[in-house]
Enzyme design. Structure first.
Site, short mmCIF file in Angstrom:
data_model
loop_
_atom_site.label_atom_id
_atom_site.label_comp_id
_atom_site.label_asym_id
_atom_site.label_seq_id
_atom_site.Cartn_x
_atom_site.Cartn_y
_atom_site.Cartn_z
CG ASP A 186 2.55 65.23 33.84
OD1 ASP A 186 1.66 64.53 34.06
OD2 ASP A 186 3.47 65.98 32.96
CG HIS A 187 -3.03 64.85 36.37
ND1 HIS A 187 -2.93 66.07 35.68
CD2 HIS A 187 -3.99 64.15 36.37
CE1 HIS A 187 -3.91 65.79 34.82
NE2 HIS A 187 -4.97 64.82 34.98
CG HIS A 249 -0.72 65.26 31.01
ND1 HIS A 249 -0.06 65.66 32.33
CD2 HIS A 249 -1.96 66.12 30.83
CE1 HIS A 249 -0.68 66.66 32.83
NE2 HIS A 249 -1.91 66.83 31.92
C1 BG6 Z 1 -4.97 68.77 32.28
C2 BG6 Z 1 -5.33 69.52 31.14
O1 BG6 Z 1 -3.70 68.97 32.47
O2 BG6 Z 1 -5.29 67.52 32.04
C3 BG6 Z 1 -6.88 69.38 30.82
O3 BG6 Z 1 -5.13 70.84 31.55
C4 BG6 Z 1 -7.25 68.04 30.57
O4 BG6 Z 1 -7.01 69.93 29.52
C5 BG6 Z 1 -6.81 67.16 31.62
O5 BG6 Z 1 -8.65 67.83 30.51
C6 BG6 Z 1 -7.03 65.67 31.59
O6 BG6 Z 1 -6.67 65.02 32.66
P1 BG6 Z 1 -7.56 63.72 32.98
O7 BG6 Z 1 -6.73 63.18 34.40
O8 BG6 Z 1 -8.87 63.86 33.03
O9 BG6 Z 1 -7.29 62.77 31.86
#
Ligand code: BG6
Length: 513
Positions: A186-187, A249
């Site tokens: 989960d980044h 997230h």
């Molecule tokens: C991803 C989603 O997991 O996270 C995307 O699938 C979203 O739709 C993205 O845009 C947002 O990530 P970050 O790091 O740009 O906030």
């Protein structure tokens, strides 16, 4: 810094978008900043008929285009890519895994790796189970305790489409890999400022005593994006904001904000605490979904003379789609720390700007001494944790307006990372998480029980949306803060959402605290 063991990273879907944009540039950063193990190789796997040279050329272009650390030293990159290989195979064909096994044995011998492999599934989720089963059929997941050879599996969200499919995926995965071998990425947990919440809460003595229902009035978690679906209409239409951002997230962020102090800083202790938060989320029964959750979809709008197409006009989106591009929820955590504190969560695309933040609003003073009209200027004390962009923290409190009388104004004490003169380079989320997987540290990865608990919470909402056509999807013009009806969630508390920026879609806006 501890160095990881020598290993081979096998990337399924190596020529796909995730790999090109995130994985390969992050691997190159790990290499150039000296974090990779001394012996390391990447094996790209996919259906394309690519030679090693062609694969390396493509990866070279990806790093040059997507690396966040420009300029890129071409010679160094070329040298690094010599360890990259490609195997053309059909991941759905069990027999092809014999080829994979042989290739791994050959690379292992050539680079003197010693049997440690990571399998990274950067492929559509509907292929996960087949790949996992096929890896298992060839014994490619087997570890050896005698010489401590390890095998790890990294899977990308979404981990399932709903509770049932998530449980099914978990069952299949656990038939082949043991839980400690599974790394669910989960980044958001890899973001520096999300990790910083742990330090902020547990390395300071002054905030934790206030961090509970006695002092906190309500909490807001916002993830606003100014972009639309960016050519991913087909994927997004099957997902929607609740699955795409909230189930994973934003609930993971909530876990970090609301958890108890762990007994130690290891992956078991930390994740034992976050999972308790998810298990304590108060269920939203289907008949009450409309009271606690609201969804919206962006519609066409014109901003500064520019037409922004509505969601239903995006490529890959059916013209009558009811998929939400905005979701807002009021949730409660039923435990002693948080009992009765409303937590508002919202995520949306095509909002005025890109900002992810947590706002902790403290309770007002029990009695207000100063002129009545000053009270609204005093507001509530707030702590804003800005996750991106412009990472930092602000504490808001009331002070006297200089001069005659006792007029009150709200002031802000800000800290911005960018203002630190000695800030070290901030690693990207993927860089941090890839390194952790090589080190065998799963603290910042989602554990199976946590994923399950989050699905248990979200599933009734999805079912109700799907099966009750009477439930509205509110429109909002692209570039605004979502449907105005979202304020309804706050009604009984006499408050409203925090709007960190004005209504304008523009890349250049920097939200002030
Ligand atoms: C991803 C989603 O997991 O996270 C995307 O699938 C979203 O739709 C993205 O845009 C947002 O990530 P970050 O790091 O740009 O906030």
């Amino acid at each position: 810094m501890e160095k990881p063991d020598n290993c081979i990273l096998v990337i399924f879907g190596a020529s796909g978008d995730l790999s090109r944009r995130k994985l390969i540039p992050s691997l190159f950063d790990l290499h150039r900043f000296g974090f990779l193990p001394p012996k390391f190789s990447v094996l790209g796997v996919g259906r394309s008929k690519l030679s090693d040279t062609k694969f390396r050329d493509r990866m070279m272009e990806s790093v040059e285009e997507f690396s966040e650390n420009q300029p890129v030293d071409k010679d160094d990159l070329q040298d690094f890519l010599k360890k990259f290989h490609f195997l053309s195979m059909d991941p759905s064909n069990g027999d092809d895994y014999k080829k994979l096994k042989l290739k791994l044995e050959a690379l292992d011998k050539r680079y003197k790796i010693g049997g440690n492999y990571i399998y990274y599934l950067a492929v559509p989720p509907n292929t996960y189970e087949t790949i996992i089963q096929n890896l298992g059929a060839q014994g490619l997941q087997k570890e050896s305790s005698a010489d401590s050879r390890w095998k790890r599996l990294i899977i990308e969200k979404p981990f399932g489409y709903d509770l049932e499919s998530a449980l099914q995926l978990m069952k299949t995965t656990k038939r082949v890999f043991r839980e400690p071998q599974i790394y669910r990425i989960d980044h958001y947990l890899g973001k520096e400022t999300v990790q910083n919440i742990l330090i902020f809460r547990f390395a300071n003595g002054i905030f934790e005593p206030l961090w509970n229902r006695n002092y906190i009035h309500h909490v807001e978690i916002t993830a606003a994006e100014h972009i639309g679906v960016e050519g991913r209409g087909q994927y997004y239409d099957g997902a929607g904001a609740l699955r795409d951002m909230v189930q994973n997230h934003l609930l993971q962020i909530l876990g970090v904000v609301a958890m108890e102090s762990p007994s130690s800083f290891d992956s078991v202790a930390v994740r034992n605490e976050t999972v308790k938060v998810f298990q304590s989320l108060r269920d939203i029964p289907r008949e009450e979904v409309s009271k606690f959750v609201l969804r919206g979809q962006y519609t066409t709008s014109a901003i500064q003379g520019k037409i922004i197409p509505g969601y239903r006009e995006e490529d890959g989106v059916p013209p009558h789609s009811r998929t939400e591009t905005f979701a807002a929820l009021k949730v409660f955590i039923d435990n002693w720390r948080w009992g009765g504190v409303p937590i508002y969560i919202r995520a949306g695309k095509r909002l005025p700007t890109r900002v992810t933040e947590i706002a902790i609003h403290f309770r007002p003073t029990p009695h207000f001494l100063f002129a009545k009209e000053s009270r609204e200027h005093a507001g509530l004390n707030e702590l804003i944790i800005r996750i991106q962009p412009n990472e930092g923290l602000a504490l808001k409190f009331a002070l006297k307006v200089p001069g005659a009388g006792f007029r009150v104004q709200n002031v802000s004490m800000d800290f911005h990372y960018s203002k630190l003169s000695n800030t070290p380079r901030v690693a990207s989320a993927y860089e941090r998480l890839l390194l952790d997987s090589m080190l065998g540290d799963s603290t910042l990865y989602a554990r199976g029980d946590a994923v399950e608990a989050c699905w248990r919470f979200v599933d009734p909402i999805l079912k109700e949306w799907q099966e009750n056509p009477g439930l509205k999807v509110y429109g909002y013009p692209a570039g605004t803060w979502g449907p105005k009806e979202a304020n309804r969630l706050f009604q009984e508390h006499g408050i409203e959402w925090r709007y960190p920026c004005k209504n304008l879609v523009d890349d250049g806006i920097v939200c002030e605290f």
